[in-house]
Write an enzyme that holds these catalytic residues in place. Structure first.
Site, mmCIF file in Angstrom:
data_model
loop_
_atom_site.group_PDB
_atom_site.id
_atom_site.type_symbol
_atom_site.label_atom_id
_atom_site.label_comp_id
_atom_site.label_asym_id
_atom_site.label_seq_id
_atom_site.Cartn_x
_atom_site.Cartn_y
_atom_site.Cartn_z
ATOM 1 N N GLY A 20 31.551 -54.647 21.656
ATOM 2 C CA GLY A 20 30.852 -55.695 22.428
ATOM 3 C C GLY A 20 31.835 -56.549 23.208
ATOM 4 O O GLY A 20 31.683 -57.767 23.310
ATOM 5 N N LEU A 21 32.831 -55.904 23.791
ATOM 6 C CA LEU A 21 33.962 -56.644 24.358
ATOM 7 C C LEU A 21 33.821 -56.985 25.836
ATOM 8 O O LEU A 21 34.587 -57.795 26.346
ATOM 9 C CB LEU A 21 35.252 -55.819 24.166
ATOM 10 C CG LEU A 21 35.626 -55.479 22.723
ATOM 11 C CD1 LEU A 21 36.790 -54.497 22.689
ATOM 12 C CD2 LEU A 21 35.993 -56.750 21.957
ATOM 13 N N GLY A 24 29.208 -58.813 30.917
ATOM 14 C CA GLY A 24 28.711 -58.306 32.204
ATOM 15 C C GLY A 24 28.421 -56.818 32.174
ATOM 16 O O GLY A 24 27.809 -56.286 33.095
ATOM 17 N N ASN A 110 38.995 -46.055 35.576
ATOM 18 C CA ASN A 110 39.687 -47.335 35.675
ATOM 19 C C ASN A 110 41.197 -47.209 35.471
ATOM 20 O O ASN A 110 41.896 -48.217 35.413
ATOM 21 C CB ASN A 110 39.146 -48.327 34.637
ATOM 22 C CG ASN A 110 37.658 -48.512 34.736
ATOM 23 O OD1 ASN A 110 36.921 -48.170 33.823
ATOM 24 N ND2 ASN A 110 37.204 -49.020 35.862
ATOM 25 N N GLU A 171 40.603 -53.033 39.164
ATOM 26 C CA GLU A 171 39.906 -52.147 38.217
ATOM 27 C C GLU A 171 40.030 -50.671 38.587
ATOM 28 O O GLU A 171 39.305 -49.815 38.072
ATOM 29 C CB GLU A 171 38.437 -52.562 38.098
ATOM 30 C CG GLU A 171 38.248 -53.968 37.534
ATOM 31 C CD GLU A 171 38.383 -54.062 36.016
ATOM 32 O OE1 GLU A 171 37.890 -53.179 35.296
ATOM 33 O OE2 GLU A 171 38.990 -55.046 35.536
ATOM 34 N N HIS A 244 31.275 -52.687 37.744
ATOM 35 C CA HIS A 244 32.115 -51.917 38.670
ATOM 36 C C HIS A 244 31.201 -51.365 39.765
ATOM 37 O O HIS A 244 30.034 -51.044 39.494
ATOM 38 C CB HIS A 244 32.777 -50.715 37.969
ATOM 39 C CG HIS A 244 33.831 -51.080 36.985
ATOM 40 N ND1 HIS A 244 33.929 -50.491 35.744
ATOM 41 C CD2 HIS A 244 34.853 -51.966 37.057
ATOM 42 C CE1 HIS A 244 34.963 -50.998 35.094
ATOM 43 N NE2 HIS A 244 35.544 -51.894 35.866
ATOM 44 N N ASN A 359 28.742 -47.683 25.532
ATOM 45 C CA ASN A 359 29.724 -48.713 25.861
ATOM 46 C C ASN A 359 29.791 -48.932 27.375
ATOM 47 O O ASN A 359 30.727 -49.540 27.886
ATOM 48 C CB ASN A 359 31.115 -48.318 25.338
ATOM 49 C CG ASN A 359 31.509 -49.148 24.116
ATOM 50 O OD1 ASN A 359 30.991 -50.242 23.924
ATOM 51 N ND2 ASN A 359 32.425 -48.624 23.319
ATOM 52 N N CYS A 365 32.662 -42.553 34.842
ATOM 53 C CA CYS A 365 33.695 -43.432 34.265
ATOM 54 C C CYS A 365 34.744 -42.634 33.518
ATOM 55 O O CYS A 365 35.900 -43.032 33.426
ATOM 56 C CB CYS A 365 33.084 -44.403 33.258
ATOM 57 S SG CYS A 365 31.902 -45.536 33.934
HETATM 58 O O1 SUG Z 1 35.414 -51.740 31.199
HETATM 59 N N1 SUG Z 1 33.457 -50.640 28.487
HETATM 60 C C1 SUG Z 1 34.133 -50.354 29.746
HETATM 61 C C2 SUG Z 1 33.333 -49.359 30.528
HETATM 62 C C3 SUG Z 1 34.073 -48.883 31.729
HETATM 63 C C4 SUG Z 1 33.217 -48.085 32.629
HETATM 64 N N2 SUG Z 1 33.986 -47.631 33.719
HETATM 65 C C5 SUG Z 1 33.535 -47.492 34.986
HETATM 66 N N3 SUG Z 1 32.407 -48.031 35.361
HETATM 67 N N4 SUG Z 1 34.283 -46.873 35.823
HETATM 68 C C6 SUG Z 1 34.363 -51.631 30.533
HETATM 69 O O2 SUG Z 1 33.507 -52.521 30.514
HETATM 70 C C7 SUG Z 1 33.298 -51.625 26.271
HETATM 71 C C8 SUG Z 1 34.155 -51.654 25.045
HETATM 72 C C9 SUG Z 1 33.475 -52.261 23.853
HETATM 73 O O3 SUG Z 1 32.616 -53.141 24.045
HETATM 74 O O4 SUG Z 1 33.828 -51.874 22.732
HETATM 75 C C10 SUG Z 1 34.102 -51.298 27.526
HETATM 76 O O5 SUG Z 1 35.250 -51.642 27.606
#
Ligand code: SUG
Length: 443
Positions: A20-21, A24, A110, A171, A244, A359, A365
């Site tokens: 849950g880090l 957005g 990313n 990013e 993103h 996630n 991604c």
């Molecule tokens: O950066 N999720 C990533 C997902 C990245 C998706 N990448 C692209 N859209 N290109 C982020 O938000 C969640 C991790 C956690 O909550 O444990 C996380 O980092």
């Protein structure tokens, strides 16, 4: 010299969990605290790579990063043996520890911004690892990413990440699209940003990419200013959960496929892209209206976080979408319209990457796109090339070293660290990464 687009997927690491880090990122918040399956996640990722390789696309793999990231604990004043640092970390700074356990480097889109050699004035492939400075758990990736990319692409210019200061928040390829007529020819690079780094922060969810970062990358990649376009994301998209741009837009060859609400000024985007492509190709815009697919559905089902690929022998493009897109009525109906029409996207295939999806990481991604000439592909480090043999070896490796499930309590267990380091140590041999690839190997 023929060029093709290769997909380099992030191999999902042994500590994959739902922390849950990411503020957005609605999926990350919604699934916080769920029990994850690192083994299931990694096998799903490998299946996607195998499907693309079997279809005849160039497929590569990037190694996961070391988690827990002990160097950040040393920097935060912890000391002692690895086990002592780990235990003390959880006792004194559990929130920091959660950030240092994330397997987030799996989202290779990313990892970096990539400019293929035909776009760069020096005829060299340029990559800039993203500093990912907006999110603590992601800001610790770039140094190791640079190491991994330099290993994979020994012939390329791999730049250091931009300054970690918020003005240069970056990013990577998630906010970058390249369109082209022919892959070996010059293309147009579209750099999408969410904010001016010098302006006050927007209310609501964070905008992760600044225009200052995008411009700095374009300069150091030696892009042709006449073929480079900068476009602002819309507030509506960010507020709906498009953290993103690749959550609401994907492009390939001449085609840009995007949601009507993705950009602050769609007419401006089209005009700028058309001008930048003049004399090279005619861009094709496939715009999805909010009436056909409400933005909430687009983001929940990740219609646009699909891979848009050209399968060998096909004229039209194929959308590699997540199963969630098939399960949502609006996005499924839209895919059916795509397939029955005669537009540039003629086919849709669905893949199961549910562990990552929870996630907020869809099929797009999980991969970094790198357009390479045949000569460059031949120079890619062999250990990074996905083959049926490597697939089998990695499946065995995952089944040997990864846990079937990992709960929020489990990740506090020191054995998760030791198991994870053992797995990564074995991986450096499998992928021939050297015995000093990870911080724990360097002591
Ligand atoms: O950066 N999720 C990533 C997902 C990245 C998706 N990448 C692209 N859209 N290109 C982020 O938000 C969640 C991790 C956690 O909550 O444990 C996380 O980092």
């Amino acid at each position: 010299m023929i060029a093709r687009e290769a997909n380099f997927d992030g191999l999902i690491g042994p500590t994959h969990n739902y922390g849950g880090l990411s503020d957005g990122n609605l999926a990350s918040s919604r699934h916080a605290g769920l029990v994850s399956s690192p083994r299931g996640a990694a096998l799903q990722g490998l299946e996607k790579m195998a499907a693309m390789a079997e279809a005849g696309l160039w497929q590569g793999v990037l190694p996961p990063q070391q988690r827990p990231f002990l160097p950040a604990l040393l920097q935060a004043g912890f000391s002692g043996s690895d086990a002592q640092i780990f235990t003390q970390g959880w006792a004194d700074a559990p929130r920091l520890m959660k950030n240092l356990m994330s397997a987030s480097s799996m989202w290779a889109a990313n990892a970096a911004t990539v400019s293929p050699s035909p776009d760069c004035a020096d005829g060299t492939l340029h990559l800039t690892p993203a500093n990912l400075s907006t999110m603590l758990h992601r800001s610790i990736e770039h140094e190791q990413t640079g190491r991994a990319l330099s290993r994979a692409f020994p012939f390329a210019a791999v730049h250091p990440a931009l300054s970690g200061q918020s003005v240069f928040a970056d990013e990577g390829a998630a906010n970058h699209v390249r369109l082209c007529g022919e892959r070996e020819g010059q293309g147009v690079e579209l750099l999408v940003y969410g904010r001016d780094g010098y302006a006050a922060a927007r209310p609501g969810y964070p905008a992760r990419q600044t225009i200052q970062a995008s411009r700095a990358i374009a300069r150091s990649h030696k892009l042709d200013p006449a073929r480079t376009v900068y476009i602002l994301q819309s507030d509506a998209a960010i507020d709906a959960g498009a953290f993103h741009n690749d959550v609401v837009c994907v492009g390939a060859m001449q085609t840009l496929f995007y949601h009507e609400l993705a950009f602050a000024d769609t007419a401006q985007m089209k005009a700028d892209m058309t001008r930048a492509a003049l004399g090279l190709f005619d861009p094709i815009f496939v715009e999805v209206s909010n009436a056909d697919v409400p933005i909430a559905d687009a983001i929940k089902a990740y219609l646009f976080n699909s891979m848009l690929v050209q399968m060998p022998g096909d004229d039209r493009l194929t959308l590699i979408a997540p199963l969630e897109t098939q399960e949502n009525a609006a996005t499924r109906a839209y895919c059916e319209t795509l397939m029955s029409g005669n537009g540039p996207i003629g086919n849709v295939q669905f893949v199961d990457v549910r562990q990552s999806m929870q996630n907020g990481g869809g099929p797009a991604c999980l991969r970094l796109r790198v357009t390479l000439t045949e000569h460059e592909w031949a120079q890619v480090h062999t250990g990074n090339k996905f083959t049926p043999a490597l697939h089998n070896t990695l499946k065995d490796w995952v089944n040997t070293h990864y846990r079937e499930s990992l709960s929020p309590d489990d990740i506090r267990d020191v054995s998760v660290m030791t198991e994870s380091f053992e797995a990564l140590d074995a991986l450096t041999k499998i992928m021939d990464l050297g015995d000093d690839f990870y911080p724990f190997q360097r002591g």
